[in-house]
Scaffold this motif. Sequence first.
Motif, PDB file in Angstrom:
ATOM      1  N   MET A 170       0.653  -1.123   0.132  1.00 67.56           N
ATOM      2  CA  MET A 170      -0.130  -0.159  -0.318  1.00 67.56           C
ATOM      3  C   MET A 170       0.887   1.028  -0.032  1.00 67.56           C
ATOM      4  SD  MET A 170      -3.215   1.488   2.821  1.00 67.56           S
ATOM      5  CE  MET A 170      -4.375  -0.640   2.460  1.00 67.56           C
ATOM      6  N   ASN A 171       0.722   2.748  -0.832  1.00 69.60           N
ATOM      7  CA  ASN A 171       1.346   3.491  -0.609  1.00 69.60           C
ATOM      8  C   ASN A 171       0.703   4.097   0.909  1.00 69.60           C
ATOM      9  OD1 ASN A 171       1.616   6.169  -1.478  1.00 69.60           O
ATOM     10  ND2 ASN A 171       1.702   5.754  -3.392  1.00 69.60           N
ATOM     11  N   GLU A 172       1.734   4.025   1.215  1.00 73.04           N
ATOM     12  CA  GLU A 172       2.629   5.031   2.606  1.00 73.04           C
ATOM     13  C   GLU A 172       2.036   6.546   2.681  1.00 73.04           C
ATOM     14  OE1 GLU A 172       2.265   3.402   5.206  1.00 73.04           O
ATOM     15  OE2 GLU A 172       2.648   1.170   4.037  1.00 73.04           O
ATOM     16  N   TYR A 173       2.770   7.105   1.721  1.00 72.20           N
ATOM     17  CA  TYR A 173       1.778   8.545   1.524  1.00 72.20           C
ATOM     18  C   TYR A 173       0.816   8.833   1.121  1.00 72.20           C
ATOM     19  CZ  TYR A 173       2.002  13.837  -0.837  1.00 72.20           C
ATOM     20  OH  TYR A 173       1.838  15.070  -0.312  1.00 72.20           O
ATOM     21  N   LEU A 174      -0.349   8.067   0.204  1.00 74.19           N
ATOM     22  CA  LEU A 174      -1.687   8.006   0.426  1.00 74.19           C
ATOM     23  C   LEU A 174      -1.973   7.701   1.852  1.00 74.19           C
ATOM     24  CD1 LEU A 174      -3.699   8.892  -1.692  1.00 74.19           C
ATOM     25  CD2 LEU A 174      -3.280   6.285  -2.056  1.00 74.19           C
ATOM     26  N   VAL A 175      -1.525   6.679   2.026  1.00 73.96           N
ATOM     27  CA  VAL A 175      -2.475   6.413   3.443  1.00 73.96           C
ATOM     28  C   VAL A 175      -2.184   7.546   4.835  1.00 73.96           C
ATOM     29  CG1 VAL A 175      -1.735   4.982   6.063  1.00 73.96           C
ATOM     30  CG2 VAL A 175      -1.907   3.993   3.829  1.00 73.96           C
ATOM     31  N   GLU A 176      -0.773   8.731   4.427  1.00 72.52           N
ATOM     32  CA  GLU A 176      -0.316   9.465   5.473  1.00 72.52           C
ATOM     33  C   GLU A 176      -1.485  10.498   5.304  1.00 72.52           C
ATOM     34  OE1 GLU A 176       2.896  12.765   5.374  1.00 72.52           O
ATOM     35  OE2 GLU A 176       3.495  10.559   5.658  1.00 72.52           O
ATOM     36  N   LEU A 177      -1.626  11.008   3.625  1.00 73.12           N
ATOM     37  CA  LEU A 177      -2.288  11.794   3.171  1.00 73.12           C
ATOM     38  C   LEU A 177      -4.326  11.587   3.640  1.00 73.12           C
ATOM     39  CD1 LEU A 177      -1.472  12.741  -0.256  1.00 73.12           C
ATOM     40  CD2 LEU A 177      -0.793  14.085   2.649  1.00 73.12           C
ATOM     41  N   THR A 178      -4.271  10.250   3.998  1.00 74.63           N
ATOM     42  CA  THR A 178      -5.984  10.211   4.249  1.00 74.63           C
ATOM     43  C   THR A 178      -5.907   9.908   5.041  1.00 74.63           C
ATOM     44  OG1 THR A 178      -5.767   7.896   3.749  1.00 74.63           O
ATOM     45  CG2 THR A 178      -6.494   9.006   1.812  1.00 74.63           C
ATOM     46  N   SER A 179      -5.273   9.565   6.451  1.00 76.54           N
ATOM     47  CA  SER A 179      -5.106   9.480   8.044  1.00 76.54           C
ATOM     48  C   SER A 179      -5.021  11.123   8.454  1.00 76.54           C
ATOM     49  CB  SER A 179      -3.875   8.681   8.257  1.00 76.54           C
ATOM     50  OG  SER A 179      -3.769   7.175   7.786  1.00 76.54           O
ATOM     51  N   ARG A 180      -4.448  11.350   7.750  1.00 78.05           N
ATOM     52  CA  ARG A 180      -4.175  13.171   8.436  1.00 78.05           C
ATOM     53  C   ARG A 180      -5.579  13.648   8.486  1.00 78.05           C
ATOM     54  NH1 ARG A 180      -0.197  16.552   5.257  1.00 78.05           N
ATOM     55  NH2 ARG A 180       1.301  15.155   5.421  1.00 78.05           N
ATOM     56  N   ILE A 181      -6.520  13.218   7.253  1.00 75.23           N
ATOM     57  CA  ILE A 181      -8.113  14.102   7.295  1.00 75.23           C
ATOM     58  C   ILE A 181      -8.389  13.192   7.975  1.00 75.23           C
ATOM     59  CG2 ILE A 181      -9.708  14.475   5.631  1.00 75.23           C
ATOM     60  CD1 ILE A 181      -7.431  15.544   3.975  1.00 75.23           C
ATOM     61  N   TYR A 182      -8.261  11.812   7.805  1.00 79.05           N
ATOM     62  CA  TYR A 182     -10.296  10.594   8.089  1.00 79.05           C
ATOM     63  C   TYR A 182      -9.484  10.332   9.679  1.00 79.05           C
ATOM     64  CZ  TYR A 182     -11.794  11.822   3.757  1.00 79.05           C
ATOM     65  OH  TYR A 182     -12.548  12.948   3.132  1.00 79.05           O
ATOM     66  N   GLY A 183      -8.740  10.438   9.874  1.00 78.32           N
ATOM     67  CA  GLY A 183      -7.790   9.243  11.513  1.00 78.32           C
ATOM     68  C   GLY A 183      -7.397   7.977  10.545  1.00 78.32           C
ATOM     69  N   GLU A 184      -6.718   7.357  11.259  1.00 78.41           N
ATOM     70  CA  GLU A 184      -6.095   6.530  11.131  1.00 78.41           C
ATOM     71  C   GLU A 184      -6.488   4.524  10.142  1.00 78.41           C
ATOM     72  OE1 GLU A 184      -1.909   3.219  12.369  1.00 78.41           O
ATOM     73  OE2 GLU A 184      -2.749   4.837  13.715  1.00 78.41           O
ATOM     74  N   GLU A 185      -7.582   4.727  11.040  1.00 77.88           N
ATOM     75  CA  GLU A 185      -8.591   3.743  10.673  1.00 77.88           C
ATOM     76  C   GLU A 185      -9.104   4.370   9.327  1.00 77.88           C
ATOM     77  OE1 GLU A 185     -12.109   1.131  12.114  1.00 77.88           O
ATOM     78  OE2 GLU A 185     -10.464   1.683  13.882  1.00 77.88           O
ATOM     79  N   GLN A 186      -9.587   4.640   9.528  1.00 75.16           N
ATOM     80  CA  GLN A 186     -10.596   5.370   8.038  1.00 75.16           C
ATOM     81  C   GLN A 186      -9.483   5.690   6.783  1.00 75.16           C
ATOM     82  OE1 GLN A 186     -13.757   4.712   7.095  1.00 75.16           O
ATOM     83  NE2 GLN A 186     -13.605   3.389   9.311  1.00 75.16           N
ATOM     84  N   GLY A 187      -8.347   5.886   7.445  1.00 75.52           N
ATOM     85  CA  GLY A 187      -7.363   6.534   6.364  1.00 75.52           C
ATOM     86  C   GLY A 187      -6.947   5.265   4.973  1.00 75.52           C
ATOM     87  N   LYS A 188      -7.270   4.530   6.478  1.00 73.37           N
ATOM     88  CA  LYS A 188      -6.043   3.365   5.654  1.00 73.37           C
ATOM     89  C   LYS A 188      -6.924   2.522   4.549  1.00 73.37           C
ATOM     90  CE  LYS A 188      -2.756   1.998   8.539  1.00 73.37           C
ATOM     91  NZ  LYS A 188      -2.060   0.823  10.517  1.00 73.37           N
ATOM     92  N   VAL A 189      -7.895   2.295   5.432  1.00 69.86           N
ATOM     93  CA  VAL A 189      -9.574   1.822   4.339  1.00 69.86           C
ATOM     94  C   VAL A 189      -9.524   2.767   3.219  1.00 69.86           C
ATOM     95  CG1 VAL A 189     -11.808   1.665   4.436  1.00 69.86           C
ATOM     96  CG2 VAL A 189     -10.585   1.134   5.952  1.00 69.86           C
ATOM     97  N   LEU A 190      -9.846   4.276   3.437  1.00 69.17           N
ATOM     98  CA  LEU A 190      -9.654   5.346   2.425  1.00 69.17           C
ATOM     99  C   LEU A 190      -8.438   4.777   1.143  1.00 69.17           C
ATOM    100  CD1 LEU A 190     -11.008   7.195   0.392  1.00 69.17           C
ATOM    101  CD2 LEU A 190     -10.552   8.728   1.756  1.00 69.17           C
ATOM    102  N   ALA A 191      -7.274   4.630   1.686  1.00 70.33           N
ATOM    103  CA  ALA A 191      -6.615   4.238   1.039  1.00 70.33           C
ATOM    104  C   ALA A 191      -6.486   3.048  -0.014  1.00 70.33           C
ATOM    105  CB  ALA A 191      -4.942   4.578   1.494  1.00 70.33           C
ATOM    106  N   TYR A 192      -6.215   1.809   0.526  1.00 71.16           N
ATOM    107  CA  TYR A 192      -7.059   0.872   0.100  1.00 71.16           C
ATOM    108  C   TYR A 192      -7.673   1.152  -1.482  1.00 71.16           C
ATOM    109  CZ  TYR A 192      -7.918  -4.161  -0.980  1.00 71.16           C
ATOM    110  OH  TYR A 192      -8.727  -4.843  -1.678  1.00 71.16           O
ATOM    111  N   ALA A 193      -8.953   1.564  -0.956  1.00 66.89           N
ATOM    112  CA  ALA A 193     -10.427   1.806  -2.060  1.00 66.89           C
ATOM    113  C   ALA A 193      -9.714   2.724  -3.094  1.00 66.89           C
ATOM    114  CB  ALA A 193     -11.368   2.582  -1.090  1.00 66.89           C
ATOM    115  N   ILE A 194      -8.556   3.577  -2.726  1.00 63.06           N
ATOM    116  CA  ILE A 194      -8.645   4.783  -3.939  1.00 63.06           C
ATOM    117  C   ILE A 194      -7.571   3.440  -4.852  1.00 63.06           C
ATOM    118  CG2 ILE A 194      -6.871   6.923  -4.528  1.00 63.06           C
ATOM    119  CD1 ILE A 194      -8.058   7.905  -1.810  1.00 63.06           C
ATOM    120  N   GLU A 195      -6.513   3.498  -4.416  1.00 61.02           N
ATOM    121  CA  GLU A 195      -5.360   2.173  -5.104  1.00 61.02           C
ATOM    122  C   GLU A 195      -6.401   1.414  -5.668  1.00 61.02           C
ATOM    123  OE1 GLU A 195      -2.289   0.354  -2.161  1.00 61.02           O
ATOM    124  OE2 GLU A 195      -1.269   2.209  -2.570  1.00 61.02           O
ATOM    125  N   LYS A 196      -6.609   0.667  -5.052  1.00 58.92           N
ATOM    126  CA  LYS A 196      -8.194  -0.156  -5.806  1.00 58.92           C
ATOM    127  C   LYS A 196      -8.665  -0.026  -7.557  1.00 58.92           C
ATOM    128  CE  LYS A 196     -10.891  -4.390  -6.939  1.00 58.92           C
ATOM    129  NZ  LYS A 196      -9.558  -4.430  -8.037  1.00 58.92           N
TER     130      LYS A 196
END
Length: 102
Positions: free
Chosen positions: A1-27
């Motif tokens: 998973m792209n760590e930079y994308l996780v970092e950006l989405t986690s900043r906005i949505y929190g760590e758990e939701q950020g990871k879920v969103l990052a995964y969905a975006i990558e998919k």
Amino acid sequence: MNEYLVELTSRIYGEEQGKVLAYAIEKILSDFDIHHKPVQWDEKTAIFITYGDSVQNGDEKPLNTLHKWFEAYKIKDITPVVHILPYNPYTSDGGFSISDFS
């Protein structure tokens, strides 16, 4: 998973939701890459520019309606480039007088 994308989405949505969103975006992006063929265009190419909610049909989501409209009128036979502008609340001018950028 792209760590930079996780970092950006986690900043906005929190760590758990950020990871879920990052995964969905990558998919979505990986599916897009498989099916998308780059468009070659130049100064002679017409570009269809529209707001995402410019074509509506009752309670149907505007982008779904717009997609059906593109299919029905064979827009891809006219131009390979469609630019969908974001829609924001506006007071007049059909979207050029934005009242809220949030």
